[in-house]
Scaffold this active site. Structure first.
Site, PDB file in Angstrom:
ATOM      1  N   ASP A 215      73.055  30.685 117.526  1.00 59.74           N
ATOM      2  CA  ASP A 215      72.000  30.718 118.630  1.00 59.74           C
ATOM      3  C   ASP A 215      72.589  30.299 119.920  1.00 59.74           C
ATOM      4  OD1 ASP A 215      72.338  27.882 118.226  1.00 59.74           O
ATOM      5  OD2 ASP A 215      70.300  27.509 117.904  1.00 59.74           O
ATOM      6  N   SER A 216      73.873  29.936 120.016  1.00 56.92           N
ATOM      7  CA  SER A 216      74.561  29.809 121.135  1.00 56.92           C
ATOM      8  C   SER A 216      74.616  30.959 122.359  1.00 56.92           C
ATOM      9  CB  SER A 216      76.191  29.367 121.180  1.00 56.92           C
ATOM     10  OG  SER A 216      76.846  30.297 120.089  1.00 56.92           O
TER      11      SER A 216
ATOM     12  N   ASP B 130      72.548  32.199 112.131  1.00 57.41           N
ATOM     13  CA  ASP B 130      71.926  30.683 112.647  1.00 57.41           C
ATOM     14  C   ASP B 130      70.658  30.703 112.641  1.00 57.41           C
ATOM     15  OD1 ASP B 130      72.639  28.059 113.475  1.00 57.41           O
ATOM     16  OD2 ASP B 130      73.272  28.798 115.399  1.00 57.41           O
TER      17      ASP B 130
ATOM     18  N   LYS C 222      72.747  29.137 108.593  1.00 51.84           N
ATOM     19  CA  LYS C 222      72.968  27.875 109.243  1.00 51.84           C
ATOM     20  C   LYS C 222      71.832  27.156 109.498  1.00 51.84           C
ATOM     21  CE  LYS C 222      75.395  26.844 112.910  1.00 51.84           C
ATOM     22  NZ  LYS C 222      74.652  25.996 113.689  1.00 51.84           N
TER      23      LYS C 222
ATOM     24  N   GLU D  74      70.398  23.261 111.393  1.00 51.72           N
ATOM     25  CA  GLU D  74      70.799  22.091 112.237  1.00 51.72           C
ATOM     26  C   GLU D  74      70.056  20.790 111.401  1.00 51.72           C
ATOM     27  OE1 GLU D  74      70.756  22.060 116.261  1.00 51.72           O
ATOM     28  OE2 GLU D  74      71.913  24.017 116.505  1.00 51.72           O
TER      29      GLU D  74
ATOM     30  N   GLU E 292      79.828  18.716 114.667  1.00 46.63           N
ATOM     31  CA  GLU E 292      80.101  19.202 115.988  1.00 46.63           C
ATOM     32  C   GLU E 292      80.135  17.864 116.927  1.00 46.63           C
ATOM     33  OE1 GLU E 292      77.592  21.999 117.765  1.00 46.63           O
ATOM     34  OE2 GLU E 292      78.268  21.722 119.696  1.00 46.63           O
TER      35      GLU E 292
HETATM   36  O1  KIV Z   1      75.243  28.254 117.769  1.00 50.11           O
HETATM   37  C1  KIV Z   1      76.575  28.222 117.674  1.00 50.11           C
HETATM   38  O2  KIV Z   1      77.582  29.046 118.053  1.00 50.11           O
HETATM   39  C2  KIV Z   1      76.901  26.987 116.723  1.00 50.11           C
HETATM   40  C3  KIV Z   1      78.557  26.865 116.684  1.00 50.11           C
HETATM   41  C4  KIV Z   1      78.806  25.941 117.904  1.00 50.11           C
HETATM   42  C5  KIV Z   1      78.877  25.868 115.398  1.00 50.11           C
HETATM   43  O3  KIV Z   1      76.060  26.417 116.307  1.00 50.11           O
END
Ligand code: KIV
Length: 279
Positions: free
Chosen positions: A57-58, A96, A126, A128, A196
């Site tokens: 989600d970056s 994510d 993934k 968090e 992280e």
């Molecule tokens: O969203 C993302 O790119 C991430 C990575 C930094 C692990 O969660």
């Protein structure tokens, strides 16, 4: 080839499985991961032989220019992940889960994660954190057959609560909690977890304590693998240079030079010429 056909990626070999990742940890081999957000870069990182590709989600920040990952929606993530899927054949593709798609209830987490995997053909999700909401979500997804990777330390979806992107676990109490969180994620069924922004000693201790692989970002060399955000790694995201980042290319510079030359050619009449025109 017609415009809507996707050429086969150059990568060959069997798709990376959870067993393969576990075997790497067990044999002391490092796991390599990057993010990707579209088919072109998905194809390139897969061809380069990474083990995992995360559609993070970056993308809200590095692709859309938002000020937080919390503004990314499930639909946007699905669209990008499906695009990356068309380029990635061998690496494990990870979806994510965006903010508030898994925290509200375990049922909602399973519904959203299931939809994400069904519509993108990613292998795993993934999410968090390791609070009760996240642990419920992990257990419910794993119980429903959805592989889950955890993410602790600095968790960007909690940036406000954590007072910004800061190294986590320098204080003993926080370090102890992060160790407990890592074990809780493993016990809940995660097959791996991201660590992280944490001190090397802590990520080393967590990696040694866990059976499952740890994938670090800004967490030093003690992790079982590393992940970097692709535009940061290749120098496309010019303004961003945290201490942990190593840039392996200056793609921003390459793009600017190419476009400057193109503009010059157009303005001076050098492009197009006979060789790039039809009779
Ligand atoms: O969203 C993302 O790119 C991430 C990575 C930094 C692990 O969660």
């Amino acid at each position: 080839m017609s415009a809507n056909m996707t050429p086969a990626p150059a990568s060959v070999g069997k798709p990376v499985t959870i067993r393969d990742l576990q075997a790497k940890k067990d044999q002391g081999q490092k796991i390599v991961a990057t993010t990707a957000y579209d088919v072109l870069f998905g194809r390139l990182v897969d061809a380069a032989g990474v083990d995992m590709v995360l559609v993070g989600d970056s993308l809200g920040m590095v692709i859309a220019g938002l000020d937080s990952t919390k503004k990314v929606t499930l639909d946007q993530m699905i669209w990008h992940c499906a695009a990356v899927r068309r380029g990635v054949r061998r690496a494990m593709l990870i979806f994510d889960m965006p903010w508030m798609t898994y925290q509200v209830s375990a049922a909602e987490a399973v519904r959203n994660a299931g939809r994400a995997l069904a519509e993108t053909n990613a292998t795993a999700v993934k999410l968090e954190g390791a609070g009760e909401a996240s642990l419920h979500a992990v257990r419910a997804c794993v119980d429903a057959g959805i592989p889950v990777m955890g993410h602790i330390g600095f968790t960007p979806q909690s940036d406000t609560a954590l007072s910004g992107a800061r190294v986590q676990g320098r204080e003993e109490a926080v370090a102890d909690q992060l160790m407990k969180d890592a074990v809780a994620l493993q016990d809940a069924g995660c097959f791996a977890t991201v660590l992280e922004l944490m001190p090397t000693e802590l990520s080393h201790n967590i990696s040694a304590a866990l059976r499952i692989p740890t994938i670090g970002i800004g967490a030093g060399a003690g992790c079982d693998g590393q992940i970097l955000v692709l535009p940061d790694l290749i120098g496309l995201n010019e303004g961003f240079k945290p201490k942990f980042l190593k840039r392996y290319a200056d793609v921003a510079g390459i793009v600017k030079t190419a476009v400057t030359e193109y503009a010059d050619d157009v303005r001076t009449g050098r492009y197009p010429d006979d060789s790039t025109s039809f009779t």
